[in-house]
Design a protein around this motif. Sequence first.
Motif, mmCIF file in Angstrom:
data_model
loop_
_atom_site.group_PDB
_atom_site.id
_atom_site.type_symbol
_atom_site.label_atom_id
_atom_site.label_comp_id
_atom_site.label_asym_id
_atom_site.label_seq_id
_atom_site.Cartn_x
_atom_site.Cartn_y
_atom_site.Cartn_z
ATOM 1 N N GLU A 1 11.932 2.362 17.705
ATOM 2 C CA GLU A 1 10.510 2.578 17.663
ATOM 3 C C GLU A 1 9.806 3.717 16.732
ATOM 4 O O GLU A 1 10.658 4.690 16.671
ATOM 5 N N ASP A 2 8.397 3.329 16.433
ATOM 6 C CA ASP A 2 8.284 4.855 15.744
ATOM 7 C C ASP A 2 8.462 4.696 14.519
ATOM 8 O O ASP A 2 8.533 5.767 13.460
ATOM 9 N N LEU A 3 8.507 3.756 13.935
ATOM 10 C CA LEU A 3 9.608 3.976 12.924
ATOM 11 C C LEU A 3 8.180 3.660 11.811
ATOM 12 O O LEU A 3 6.615 2.872 11.946
ATOM 13 N N PRO A 4 8.046 4.465 10.251
ATOM 14 C CA PRO A 4 7.016 4.608 10.059
ATOM 15 C C PRO A 4 6.670 3.163 8.886
ATOM 16 O O PRO A 4 5.108 3.027 8.755
ATOM 17 N N TRP A 5 6.939 2.325 8.809
ATOM 18 C CA TRP A 5 6.770 0.880 8.483
ATOM 19 C C TRP A 5 6.278 -0.085 9.045
ATOM 20 O O TRP A 5 6.030 -1.381 9.138
ATOM 21 N N GLN A 6 6.453 0.844 11.409
ATOM 22 C CA GLN A 6 6.363 -0.545 11.665
ATOM 23 C C GLN A 6 4.425 -0.016 12.470
ATOM 24 O O GLN A 6 3.661 0.177 13.149
ATOM 25 N N ILE A 7 3.435 -1.081 11.086
ATOM 26 C CA ILE A 7 2.354 -0.970 11.466
ATOM 27 C C ILE A 7 1.554 -2.029 11.776
ATOM 28 O O ILE A 7 2.239 -3.211 10.989
ATOM 29 N N THR A 8 0.445 -1.877 12.625
ATOM 30 C CA THR A 8 -0.184 -3.616 12.860
ATOM 31 C C THR A 8 -1.835 -3.458 12.613
ATOM 32 O O THR A 8 -2.046 -1.952 13.018
ATOM 33 N N VAL A 9 -2.134 -4.338 12.211
ATOM 34 C CA VAL A 9 -3.429 -3.776 11.799
ATOM 35 C C VAL A 9 -4.486 -4.711 12.880
ATOM 36 O O VAL A 9 -3.946 -6.069 13.270
ATOM 37 N N VAL B 1 -9.362 10.239 15.567
ATOM 38 C CA VAL B 1 -8.290 11.123 13.821
ATOM 39 C C VAL B 1 -8.512 10.104 12.831
ATOM 40 O O VAL B 1 -8.960 8.256 13.285
ATOM 41 N N ARG B 2 -9.339 10.576 11.587
ATOM 42 C CA ARG B 2 -9.758 9.597 10.602
ATOM 43 C C ARG B 2 -8.694 9.513 9.939
ATOM 44 O O ARG B 2 -8.742 8.341 9.595
ATOM 45 N N LYS B 3 -7.483 10.074 9.505
ATOM 46 C CA LYS B 3 -6.741 9.807 8.817
ATOM 47 C C LYS B 3 -5.256 10.604 9.109
ATOM 48 O O LYS B 3 -5.296 11.648 10.246
ATOM 49 N N LEU B 4 -4.340 10.013 9.125
ATOM 50 C CA LEU B 4 -2.758 10.856 9.467
ATOM 51 C C LEU B 4 -1.704 11.150 8.423
ATOM 52 O O LEU B 4 -1.472 9.917 7.749
ATOM 53 N N GLU C 1 3.254 8.803 -8.797
ATOM 54 C CA GLU C 1 2.181 7.758 -8.397
ATOM 55 C C GLU C 1 1.643 7.667 -7.003
ATOM 56 O O GLU C 1 2.152 7.929 -5.461
ATOM 57 N N PHE C 2 0.645 6.342 -6.472
ATOM 58 C CA PHE C 2 0.064 6.532 -5.297
ATOM 59 C C PHE C 2 0.221 4.743 -5.241
ATOM 60 O O PHE C 2 0.209 3.812 -6.369
ATOM 61 N N TRP C 3 0.762 4.295 -4.338
ATOM 62 C CA TRP C 3 1.170 2.937 -3.843
ATOM 63 C C TRP C 3 0.362 2.284 -2.864
ATOM 64 O O TRP C 3 0.066 3.318 -1.935
ATOM 65 N N LEU C 4 -0.226 1.537 -2.402
ATOM 66 C CA LEU C 4 -1.713 1.150 -2.364
ATOM 67 C C LEU C 4 -1.514 0.144 -2.220
ATOM 68 O O LEU C 4 -1.165 -0.867 -1.873
ATOM 69 N N TYR C 5 -1.822 0.136 -0.223
ATOM 70 C CA TYR C 5 -1.821 -1.256 0.946
ATOM 71 C C TYR C 5 -2.803 -0.924 1.665
ATOM 72 O O TYR C 5 -2.735 -0.769 2.920
ATOM 73 N N PRO C 6 -3.725 -1.279 1.320
ATOM 74 C CA PRO C 6 -5.613 -1.411 1.726
ATOM 75 C C PRO C 6 -5.387 -2.010 3.161
ATOM 76 O O PRO C 6 -5.908 -1.962 4.432
ATOM 77 N N GLN C 7 -3.871 -3.545 3.128
ATOM 78 C CA GLN C 7 -4.076 -4.527 4.037
ATOM 79 C C GLN C 7 -2.969 -4.077 5.289
ATOM 80 O O GLN C 7 -3.744 -4.102 6.516
ATOM 81 N N LYS C 8 -2.632 -2.269 5.119
ATOM 82 C CA LYS C 8 -1.790 -2.125 6.494
ATOM 83 C C LYS C 8 -2.787 -0.864 6.784
ATOM 84 O O LYS C 8 -2.024 0.147 7.433
ATOM 85 N N GLY C 9 -4.182 -0.256 6.380
ATOM 86 C CA GLY C 9 -4.105 1.419 6.403
ATOM 87 C C GLY C 9 -3.649 1.963 5.801
ATOM 88 O O GLY C 9 -3.468 3.284 6.422
ATOM 89 N N ARG D 1 -9.746 0.563 8.320
ATOM 90 C CA ARG D 1 -10.288 -0.071 6.944
ATOM 91 C C ARG D 1 -11.916 1.019 6.434
ATOM 92 O O ARG D 1 -11.551 0.464 5.135
ATOM 93 N N GLN D 2 -12.684 1.190 7.600
ATOM 94 C CA GLN D 2 -13.823 1.658 7.352
ATOM 95 C C GLN D 2 -13.702 2.740 6.090
ATOM 96 O O GLN D 2 -14.507 3.484 5.197
ATOM 97 N N ASN D 3 -12.347 3.664 5.929
ATOM 98 C CA ASN D 3 -12.554 5.239 5.660
ATOM 99 C C ASN D 3 -11.267 4.991 4.209
ATOM 100 O O ASN D 3 -11.592 5.560 3.842
#
Length: 220
Positions: A27-35, A140-143, A175-183, A201-203
């Motif tokens: 658990e607690d892996l950086p790609w384990q993201i749910t929105v 937390v606004r940003k991690l 480069e910046f790799w952007l994943y807005p759907q994942k935040g 999403r708001q920020n």
Amino acid sequence: MKHVLAGSLFALSLAVVGCDQTPQHPEDLPWQITVTPDGHPQVFKLEIGKSTLRGVIEHLRSFPEMAVFSHESGKRTLEAYFGTQRIGLFDAKIVAELQADDAMLDKFQNEAGKPEGMASGQWKYPLSETSLKAADALPVRKLVYMPSINYEPDIVTARFGEPTERLPAQKDGVEFWLYPQKGLAIVMNNDGGEILYYTDRQNYAALKQELLETKPKNAN
């Protein structure tokens, strides 16, 4: 110095098999993201945009160094720096930027100790003990997650998927790799030193603009 571990990142993140051959699920892996439906990414058992500083402290079992940073542009941020932490299988430096209004930032700055000038041109205002207690309940606004191992592009696409956008930074080889759907936004660096940013999403639009306008932090 970072350890270059490309293929081993896969191995470490796969199910760990114990002596009884029963698979374990890290658990607690950086790609384990749910929105969540309202756009809050959930990662490291935290809900970005809702979890408070106290929640981060309790999860990491660590107390941060906290300060208000005043930027050349006039922008101010309230940041909690946790240093290097073991989260899941990996070590990473963790910074939580907190949501605070101007009145609260004014109060924290007025109560702060002597400001420190930074090489970046920012001013750092370490929080007083009173301010530290008041910051506990702030969301937390940003991690920011700065891994101690390098993330090769093929590893990132395998674990996080293809980014929605790839944008060049001011610095060569970045480069910046952007994943807005994942935040999520990832600073990819040819020389190593990747940085992962999680926000709601708001920020997200503000995060994207910040990345394009400023130099990325050095994770080394």
